[in-house]
Write an enzyme that holds these catalytic residues in place. Structure first.
Site, PDB file in Angstrom:
ATOM      1  N   LYS A  54      40.930  61.072  27.215  1.00 57.89           N
ATOM      2  CA  LYS A  54      40.946  59.805  26.894  1.00 57.89           C
ATOM      3  C   LYS A  54      40.180  59.366  25.712  1.00 57.89           C
ATOM      4  CE  LYS A  54      41.832  55.885  29.115  1.00 57.89           C
ATOM      5  NZ  LYS A  54      43.296  55.546  29.579  1.00 57.89           N
ATOM      6  N   ASP A  94      45.543  51.814  25.803  1.00 59.23           N
ATOM      7  CA  ASP A  94      45.117  51.390  26.982  1.00 59.23           C
ATOM      8  C   ASP A  94      44.559  50.025  26.821  1.00 59.23           C
ATOM      9  OD1 ASP A  94      44.199  52.514  29.690  1.00 59.23           O
ATOM     10  OD2 ASP A  94      42.458  51.703  28.911  1.00 59.23           O
TER      11      ASP A  94
HETATM   12  P1  NDP Z   1      44.802  44.911  28.769  1.00 55.10           P
HETATM   13  O1  NDP Z   1      44.043  44.776  27.787  1.00 55.10           O
HETATM   14  O2  NDP Z   1      46.603  44.722  27.977  1.00 55.10           O
HETATM   15  O3  NDP Z   1      44.718  44.073  29.987  1.00 55.10           O
HETATM   16  C1  NDP Z   1      43.460  43.899  30.699  1.00 55.10           C
HETATM   17  C2  NDP Z   1      43.581  42.716  31.680  1.00 55.10           C
HETATM   18  O4  NDP Z   1      42.616  42.988  32.738  1.00 55.10           O
HETATM   19  C3  NDP Z   1      43.235  41.216  30.727  1.00 55.10           C
HETATM   20  O5  NDP Z   1      44.155  40.577  31.561  1.00 55.10           O
HETATM   21  C4  NDP Z   1      41.712  41.305  31.101  1.00 55.10           C
HETATM   22  O6  NDP Z   1      41.277  39.857  31.175  1.00 55.10           O
HETATM   23  C5  NDP Z   1      41.662  41.758  32.627  1.00 55.10           C
HETATM   24  N1  NDP Z   1      40.178  42.410  32.698  1.00 55.10           N
HETATM   25  C6  NDP Z   1      39.585  43.135  32.258  1.00 55.10           C
HETATM   26  N2  NDP Z   1      38.372  43.383  32.730  1.00 55.10           N
HETATM   27  C7  NDP Z   1      38.270  42.680  33.952  1.00 55.10           C
HETATM   28  C8  NDP Z   1      37.485  42.213  34.655  1.00 55.10           C
HETATM   29  N3  NDP Z   1      36.052  42.891  34.693  1.00 55.10           N
HETATM   30  N4  NDP Z   1      37.737  41.398  35.648  1.00 55.10           N
HETATM   31  C9  NDP Z   1      38.880  40.746  35.675  1.00 55.10           C
HETATM   32  N5  NDP Z   1      39.764  40.985  34.865  1.00 55.10           N
HETATM   33  C10 NDP Z   1      39.641  41.815  33.730  1.00 55.10           C
HETATM   34  O7  NDP Z   1      44.984  46.205  29.445  1.00 55.10           O
HETATM   35  P2  NDP Z   1      46.246  47.049  30.183  1.00 55.10           P
HETATM   36  O8  NDP Z   1      47.002  46.165  30.883  1.00 55.10           O
HETATM   37  O9  NDP Z   1      46.856  47.995  29.137  1.00 55.10           O
HETATM   38  O10 NDP Z   1      45.337  47.831  31.329  1.00 55.10           O
HETATM   39  C11 NDP Z   1      44.834  47.311  32.526  1.00 55.10           C
HETATM   40  C12 NDP Z   1      44.556  48.571  33.365  1.00 55.10           C
HETATM   41  O11 NDP Z   1      45.659  49.481  33.629  1.00 55.10           O
HETATM   42  C13 NDP Z   1      43.286  49.462  32.836  1.00 55.10           C
HETATM   43  O12 NDP Z   1      42.637  49.754  34.040  1.00 55.10           O
HETATM   44  C14 NDP Z   1      44.046  50.614  32.109  1.00 55.10           C
HETATM   45  O13 NDP Z   1      43.350  51.904  32.029  1.00 55.10           O
HETATM   46  C15 NDP Z   1      45.233  51.039  33.240  1.00 55.10           C
HETATM   47  N6  NDP Z   1      46.403  51.450  32.623  1.00 55.10           N
HETATM   48  C16 NDP Z   1      47.084  51.071  31.424  1.00 55.10           C
HETATM   49  C17 NDP Z   1      48.103  51.642  31.158  1.00 55.10           C
HETATM   50  C18 NDP Z   1      49.038  51.244  29.908  1.00 55.10           C
HETATM   51  O14 NDP Z   1      50.019  51.735  29.749  1.00 55.10           O
HETATM   52  N7  NDP Z   1      48.452  50.389  29.059  1.00 55.10           N
HETATM   53  C19 NDP Z   1      48.769  53.217  31.539  1.00 55.10           C
HETATM   54  C20 NDP Z   1      48.018  53.202  32.642  1.00 55.10           C
HETATM   55  C21 NDP Z   1      46.917  52.642  33.210  1.00 55.10           C
HETATM   56  P3  NDP Z   1      40.661  39.313  29.931  1.00 55.10           P
HETATM   57  O15 NDP Z   1      41.922  38.927  29.003  1.00 55.10           O
HETATM   58  O16 NDP Z   1      39.811  38.186  30.354  1.00 55.10           O
HETATM   59  O17 NDP Z   1      39.990  40.392  29.259  1.00 55.10           O
END
Ligand code: NDP
Length: 369
Positions: A54, A94
């Site tokens: 990671k 990520d």
């Molecule tokens: P993005 O950056 O695309 O989106 C993250 C989302 O989560 C945003 O809407 C963000 O809101 C919200 N968010 C972040 N922190 C908080 C918080 N403390 N409270 C509420 N909402 C929050 O990330 P991903 O969609 O890529 O990743 C999301 C999750 O999925 C993570 O845990 C990541 O590790 C996991 N993941 C992702 C993969 C991938 O292919 N992308 C693969 C496997 C797991 P805001 O816009 O306000 O920041």
């Protein structure tokens, strides 16, 4: 401006180190260590030759120009390229790292190494992405949910779902749920959640994602029939399916107790979105609960398929990749069923831990480690 960058290489028994890069102000070594440790077992569950790692930085990409993002990606790669490579370590995206960031980092990798190899995954189709990688994590989570529901003779049609987040994973989980006939009640971000009783339509999701792409928050968008509330949706919205797709520890004990009163299933799109205590609440209530290492493994699985296509210099069709993704998610569900069977149903958390650990430990034994 100074930022700290990390790349953590955890275990390579099964293959090259593999895991995403996260750009977010909250990034620190502890968070990347738990993500990297979990990644080892997630990657093992895919059945593909992938080790676990990671990385990322506390760089905040929000509100930056393309030029600023590119500058940071280039500087990050100038340090990281010493440690990565096709048979060594293959980072992906990520939180805060999507196709644009991967493209800029690959640009600098090529400049520095003079090698046109797939040293990263999640690339733009023009530079040899695998079809379907962008949507793979969300789609995979929904395919996993479908397999879970099949255990009790249910389907996704009409399932009322709470989805958190409005980033990559949330978007594609929501879109796939809608296409399968489920009702997506919410999407959220750090400011709060949008709730629509009749369910968000594909058009609503398009508008929400276009709004988020401008770095705006959900408190400044108007969606017909939807209301915005500050805070988290878990205790306020009654549903059948809960899909936490935002971030770690977004569901605490009180949230889990509320969820346990109604949930047919809980499927993690995010990595470790439940605190350990919240996991125990769902376990004790016998709620089918898929941990991210099983249900969000679709993303890294398609990254593994991208590596295979890059190595062969031959892209597969979108249908071919999606079919392989479905087969991998079904197989992970089967592994959870075999290792996690109990007298009350499938303990997905225990099953995924055992199945993943068994494969990694067997490989380590073969290597004499
Ligand atoms: P993005 O950056 O695309 O989106 C993250 C989302 O989560 C945003 O809407 C963000 O809101 C919200 N968010 C972040 N922190 C908080 C918080 N403390 N409270 C509420 N909402 C929050 O990330 P991903 O969609 O890529 O990743 C999301 C999750 O999925 C993570 O845990 C990541 O590790 C996991 N993941 C992702 C993969 C991938 O292919 N992308 C693969 C496997 C797991 P805001 O816009 O306000 O920041």
């Amino acid at each position: 401006e100074h930022n700290i960058g990390y790349r953590l290489q955890f275990n390579s028994a099964l293959g090259s180190y593999k895991g995403g890069l996260r750009f977010d102000v909250t990034v620190n070594e502890d968070i990347l260590k738990f993500l990297g440790f979990e990644q080892i077992f997630k990657n093992a569950l895919t059945g593909l030759p992938l080790g676990g790692g990671k990385g990322g930085s506390d760089f905040n990409p929000k509100g930056r120009s393309d030029s600023e993002i590119r500058s940071f990606c280039w500087v990050f790669m100038v340090e990281m390229y010493h440690y990565i490579g096709i048979e060594v370590d293959v980072p992906a995206g990520d939180m805060g790292v999507g196709g644009r960031e991967i493209g800029y980092m690959m640009g600098m990798y090529k400049e520095l190494t003079h090698r046109s190899e797939g040293a990263m995954t999640g690339k733009d189709p023009l530079i040899c992405e695998s079809f379907c990688r962008t949507a793979a994590t969300g789609h995979g989570a929904v395919y996993f949910a479908r397999a879970m529901l099949r255990e009790s003779g249910k389907t996704l049609a009409g399932l009322r779902c709470v989805v958190s987040g409005s980033g990559n994973v949330a978007e594609h989980t929501a879109r796939k749920l809608v296409s399968e006939g489920a009702v997506v009640l919410t999407l959220s971000d750090r400011t709060g959640y949008l709730y629509k009783e009749a369910g968000l339509t594909t058009g609503d999701i398009d508008a929400i994602i276009a709004h988020k792409d401008t770095d705006a928050n959900l408190d400044t968008i108007a969606i017909s029939g939807a209301t915005f509330t500050v805070g988290k949706p878990w205790q306020a919205v009654v549903a059948d399916g809960y899909f936490p797709c935002a971030t770690q520890n977004e569901i605490d004990v009180a949230d889990a107790k509320a969820i346990a009163k109604h949930a047919v299933l809980v499927v993690e799109g995010a990595n470790m979105p439940l605190s350990n205590e919240a996991v125990a609440v769902l376990h004790d209530a016998h709620i089918p609960h898929a941990p991210g290492k099983a249900s969000n493994a679709g993303g890294v699985a398609v990254s593994g398929l991208e590596m295979a296509q890059n190595a062969a210099h031959y892209p597969w069709s979108a249908d071919e990749v999606e079919a392989k993704l479905i087969a991998i998610m079904e197989n992970i569900h089967e592994l959870c069923r075999i290792e996690g069977g109990t007298d009350w149903g499938i303990d997905y958390v225990g099953g995924a831990n055992i199945a993943g650990a068994k494969r990694v430990l067997a490989a380590m034994k073969v290597l004499g480690w």
